[in-house]
Scaffold this motif. Structure first.
Motif, PDB file in Angstrom:
ATOM      1  N   ARG A 126       0.836  -1.205   0.000  1.00 30.57           N
ATOM      2  CA  ARG A 126       0.000   0.000   0.000  1.00 30.57           C
ATOM      3  C   ARG A 126       0.873   1.257   0.000  1.00 30.57           C
ATOM      4  O   ARG A 126       0.623   2.207  -0.725  1.00 30.57           O
ATOM      5  N   ARG A 127       1.942   1.239   0.789  1.00 29.61           N
ATOM      6  CA  ARG A 127       2.876   2.373   0.836  1.00 29.61           C
ATOM      7  C   ARG A 127       3.489   2.608  -0.551  1.00 29.61           C
ATOM      8  O   ARG A 127       3.558   3.741  -1.023  1.00 29.61           O
ATOM      9  N   LEU A 128       3.901   1.522  -1.210  1.00 25.87           N
ATOM     10  CA  LEU A 128       4.481   1.643  -2.550  1.00 25.87           C
ATOM     11  C   LEU A 128       3.425   2.113  -3.546  1.00 25.87           C
ATOM     12  O   LEU A 128       3.722   2.925  -4.434  1.00 25.87           O
ATOM     13  N   ALA A 129       2.190   1.655  -3.407  1.00 29.85           N
ATOM     14  CA  ALA A 129       1.122   2.073  -4.311  1.00 29.85           C
ATOM     15  C   ALA A 129       0.851   3.572  -4.179  1.00 29.85           C
ATOM     16  O   ALA A 129       0.652   4.264  -5.182  1.00 29.85           O
ATOM     17  N   ILE A 130       0.870   4.077  -2.968  1.00 24.59           N
ATOM     18  CA  ILE A 130       0.663   5.520  -2.756  1.00 24.59           C
ATOM     19  C   ILE A 130       1.791   6.299  -3.417  1.00 24.59           C
ATOM     20  O   ILE A 130       1.552   7.244  -4.171  1.00 24.59           O
ATOM     21  N   GLU A 131       3.034   5.889  -3.165  1.00 27.77           N
ATOM     22  CA  GLU A 131       4.176   6.586  -3.754  1.00 27.77           C
ATOM     23  C   GLU A 131       4.138   6.512  -5.278  1.00 27.77           C
ATOM     24  O   GLU A 131       4.320   7.520  -5.958  1.00 27.77           O
ATOM     25  N   THR A 132       3.856   5.344  -5.815  1.00 24.66           N
ATOM     26  CA  THR A 132       3.815   5.173  -7.268  1.00 24.66           C
ATOM     27  C   THR A 132       2.693   5.989  -7.885  1.00 24.66           C
ATOM     28  O   THR A 132       2.891   6.674  -8.896  1.00 24.66           O
ATOM     29  N   GLY A 137       1.334  11.045 -11.088  1.00 22.55           N
ATOM     30  CA  GLY A 137       0.441  12.165 -11.344  1.00 22.55           C
ATOM     31  C   GLY A 137      -0.997  11.954 -10.918  1.00 22.55           C
ATOM     32  O   GLY A 137      -1.859  12.782 -11.210  1.00 22.55           O
ATOM     33  N   MET A 138      -1.283  10.867 -10.220  1.00 22.01           N
ATOM     34  CA  MET A 138      -2.642  10.658  -9.719  1.00 22.01           C
ATOM     35  C   MET A 138      -2.891  11.629  -8.569  1.00 22.01           C
ATOM     36  O   MET A 138      -1.969  11.978  -7.828  1.00 22.01           O
ATOM     37  N   ASP A 141      -7.175  12.008  -4.259  1.00 17.90           N
ATOM     38  CA  ASP A 141      -8.509  11.400  -4.335  1.00 17.90           C
ATOM     39  C   ASP A 141      -8.498  10.146  -5.209  1.00 17.90           C
ATOM     40  O   ASP A 141      -9.131   9.143  -4.870  1.00 17.90           O
ATOM     41  N   ASP A 142      -7.769  10.202  -6.349  1.00 18.79           N
ATOM     42  CA  ASP A 142      -7.693   9.035  -7.237  1.00 18.79           C
ATOM     43  C   ASP A 142      -7.032   7.854  -6.528  1.00 18.79           C
ATOM     44  O   ASP A 142      -7.513   6.719  -6.586  1.00 18.79           O
ATOM     45  N   VAL A 143      -5.910   8.130  -5.861  1.00 21.21           N
ATOM     46  CA  VAL A 143      -5.190   7.066  -5.153  1.00 21.21           C
ATOM     47  C   VAL A 143      -6.062   6.521  -4.030  1.00 21.21           C
ATOM     48  O   VAL A 143      -6.183   5.302  -3.860  1.00 21.21           O
ATOM     49  N   ALA A 144      -6.692   7.411  -3.285  1.00 19.12           N
ATOM     50  CA  ALA A 144      -7.557   6.983  -2.171  1.00 19.12           C
ATOM     51  C   ALA A 144      -8.681   6.090  -2.674  1.00 19.12           C
ATOM     52  O   ALA A 144      -8.965   5.037  -2.074  1.00 19.12           O
ATOM     53  N   GLU A 145      -9.296   6.464  -3.763  1.00 22.61           N
ATOM     54  CA  GLU A 145     -10.404   5.668  -4.308  1.00 22.61           C
ATOM     55  C   GLU A 145      -9.922   4.286  -4.741  1.00 22.61           C
ATOM     56  O   GLU A 145     -10.556   3.287  -4.432  1.00 22.61           O
ATOM     57  N   ALA A 167      15.336  12.355   4.218  1.00 16.13           N
ATOM     58  CA  ALA A 167      16.261  11.935   5.273  1.00 16.13           C
ATOM     59  C   ALA A 167      17.358  11.032   4.704  1.00 16.13           C
ATOM     60  O   ALA A 167      18.477  11.023   5.195  1.00 16.13           O
ATOM     61  N   GLU A 168      17.030  10.291   3.652  1.00  9.82           N
ATOM     62  CA  GLU A 168      18.009   9.420   2.993  1.00  9.82           C
ATOM     63  C   GLU A 168      18.787  10.147   1.909  1.00  9.82           C
ATOM     64  O   GLU A 168      19.616   9.558   1.239  1.00  9.82           O
ATOM     65  N   GLY A 169      18.492  11.424   1.716  1.00 11.19           N
ATOM     66  CA  GLY A 169      19.219  12.208   0.727  1.00 11.19           C
ATOM     67  C   GLY A 169      18.700  12.055  -0.691  1.00 11.19           C
ATOM     68  O   GLY A 169      19.356  12.468  -1.638  1.00 11.19           O
ATOM     69  N   ARG A 170      17.529  11.450  -0.845  1.00  9.93           N
ATOM     70  CA  ARG A 170      16.950  11.318  -2.189  1.00  9.93           C
ATOM     71  C   ARG A 170      16.093  12.537  -2.470  1.00  9.93           C
ATOM     72  O   ARG A 170      15.422  13.054  -1.585  1.00  9.93           O
ATOM     73  N   TRP A 171      16.093  12.998  -3.712  1.00  7.67           N
ATOM     74  CA  TRP A 171      15.314  14.159  -4.092  1.00  7.67           C
ATOM     75  C   TRP A 171      13.894  13.752  -4.421  1.00  7.67           C
ATOM     76  O   TRP A 171      13.641  12.723  -5.034  1.00  7.67           O
ATOM     77  N   LEU A 172      12.958  14.570  -4.010  1.00  6.75           N
ATOM     78  CA  LEU A 172      11.550  14.423  -4.370  1.00  6.75           C
ATOM     79  C   LEU A 172      11.022  15.794  -4.719  1.00  6.75           C
ATOM     80  O   LEU A 172      11.465  16.797  -4.148  1.00  6.75           O
ATOM     81  N   PRO A 173      10.067  15.861  -5.640  1.00 10.24           N
ATOM     82  CA  PRO A 173       9.494  17.170  -5.935  1.00 10.24           C
ATOM     83  C   PRO A 173       8.807  17.722  -4.694  1.00 10.24           C
ATOM     84  O   PRO A 173       8.227  16.968  -3.916  1.00 10.24           O
ATOM     85  N   PRO A 174       8.886  19.041  -4.468  1.00 10.34           N
ATOM     86  CA  PRO A 174       8.281  19.612  -3.262  1.00 10.34           C
ATOM     87  C   PRO A 174       6.759  19.508  -3.266  1.00 10.34           C
ATOM     88  O   PRO A 174       6.139  19.490  -2.227  1.00 10.34           O
ATOM     89  N   VAL A 175       6.161  19.423  -4.450  1.00 11.68           N
ATOM     90  CA  VAL A 175       4.713  19.330  -4.570  1.00 11.68           C
ATOM     91  C   VAL A 175       4.397  18.164  -5.484  1.00 11.68           C
ATOM     92  O   VAL A 175       4.979  18.027  -6.554  1.00 11.68           O
ATOM     93  N   ALA A 176       3.482  17.308  -5.058  1.00  9.54           N
ATOM     94  CA  ALA A 176       3.079  16.179  -5.897  1.00  9.54           C
ATOM     95  C   ALA A 176       2.337  16.692  -7.111  1.00  9.54           C
ATOM     96  O   ALA A 176       1.656  17.728  -7.053  1.00  9.54           O
ATOM     97  N   VAL A 177       2.439  15.973  -8.217  1.00  8.80           N
ATOM     98  CA  VAL A 177       1.768  16.376  -9.448  1.00  8.80           C
ATOM     99  C   VAL A 177       0.266  16.520  -9.206  1.00  8.80           C
ATOM    100  O   VAL A 177      -0.366  17.463  -9.655  1.00  8.80           O
ATOM    101  N   GLY A 178      -0.307  15.595  -8.436  1.00 12.02           N
ATOM    102  CA  GLY A 178      -1.736  15.667  -8.140  1.00 12.02           C
ATOM    103  C   GLY A 178      -2.114  16.907  -7.372  1.00 12.02           C
ATOM    104  O   GLY A 178      -3.197  17.464  -7.548  1.00 12.02           O
ATOM    105  N   GLU A 179      -1.216  17.411  -6.515  1.00  8.71           N
ATOM    106  CA  GLU A 179      -1.480  18.638  -5.763  1.00  8.71           C
ATOM    107  C   GLU A 179      -1.544  19.835  -6.708  1.00  8.71           C
ATOM    108  O   GLU A 179      -2.358  20.710  -6.529  1.00  8.71           O
ATOM    109  N   ILE A 180      -0.695  19.853  -7.714  1.00  7.40           N
ATOM    110  CA  ILE A 180      -0.687  20.957  -8.663  1.00  7.40           C
ATOM    111  C   ILE A 180      -2.005  20.999  -9.423  1.00  7.40           C
ATOM    112  O   ILE A 180      -2.627  22.024  -9.564  1.00  7.40           O
ATOM    113  N   ARG A 181      -2.442  19.843  -9.884  1.00 10.42           N
ATOM    114  CA  ARG A 181      -3.669  19.766 -10.668  1.00 10.42           C
ATOM    115  C   ARG A 181      -4.877  20.190  -9.844  1.00 10.42           C
ATOM    116  O   ARG A 181      -5.778  20.847 -10.322  1.00 10.42           O
TER     117      ARG A 181
END
Length: 184
Positions: A126-132, A137-138, A141-145, A167-181
């Motif tokens: 489930r954790r991997l599904a949320i991240e993926t 770009g989901m 709400d789409d992921v939750a559904e 914390a592991e030094g990996r880069w992530l976008p500051p805003v998820a694509v779904g948040e922008i939309r």
């Protein structure tokens, strides 16, 4: 990618043995530039094979202190003071490593995010599904559904993914694509 036959692996070991031996000599007697030059001359696959070959050269039951006894200097070139507590073997110093995705059915994760019937996922899946889903770009709400969760739970889980990655030094976008939309 197909795996190599025993004969192909043997041929690769024979071909890379001079590079592995050269790296050993460079580490013991050469300079940082010698090491860098040798490593830059190898492809990623050759580096992986040389790493395995070098590991094969070490007796895992040899004492760690004995295995590193040739190191008489620290990172600044000053005489090293050997740690008194180092009495473990090379084997004892090796951490247990789980393959990434251990215990995760990635095909179930991908099916859960796509069209079709709901898929039961364990916690790690489930954790991997949320991240993926968010990375693809989901929206929350789409992921939750798709996962049978509420929007806030998905958002909190994504925040935890981002915090762990940072914390592991990996880069992530500051805003998820779904948040922008959703902002428009």
């Amino acid at each position: 990618m197909t795996s190599l036959s025993a004969e192909q692996r043997g041929d690769m070991v024979e071909a890379l043995l001079p590079e592995a031996a050269g790296l050993v000599v460079d580490v013991h007697e050469g300079s940082a530039d010698d090491i860098k030059t040798r490593l830059h001359g190898l492809t990623r696959h050759e580096l992986e094979a040389v790493t395995v070959l070098l590991a094969a050269m070490v007796d895992p039951d040899r004492g760690l202190k004995d295995a590193l006894s040739w190191v008489t200097f620290d990172e600044h070139g000053q005489p090293a003071t050997p740690p008194l507590a180092v009495v473990r073997t090379v084997r004892d110093a090796a951490p247990v490593v789980k393959p990434k995705g251990y215990g995760i059915d990635t095909s179930a994760v991908l099916r859960a995010l796509g069209p079709g019937p709901a898929i039961d996922l364990n916690r790690d899946e489930r954790r991997l599904a949320i991240e993926t889903g968010i990375r693809r770009g989901m929206t929350y709400d789409d992921v939750a559904e798709r996962l049978g969760m509420d929007r806030e739970s998905v958002k909190r889980a994504w925040d935890r993914v981002k915090n762990r990655a940072r914390a592991e030094g990996r880069w992530l976008p500051p805003v998820a694509v779904g948040e922008i939309r959703e902002a428009s």
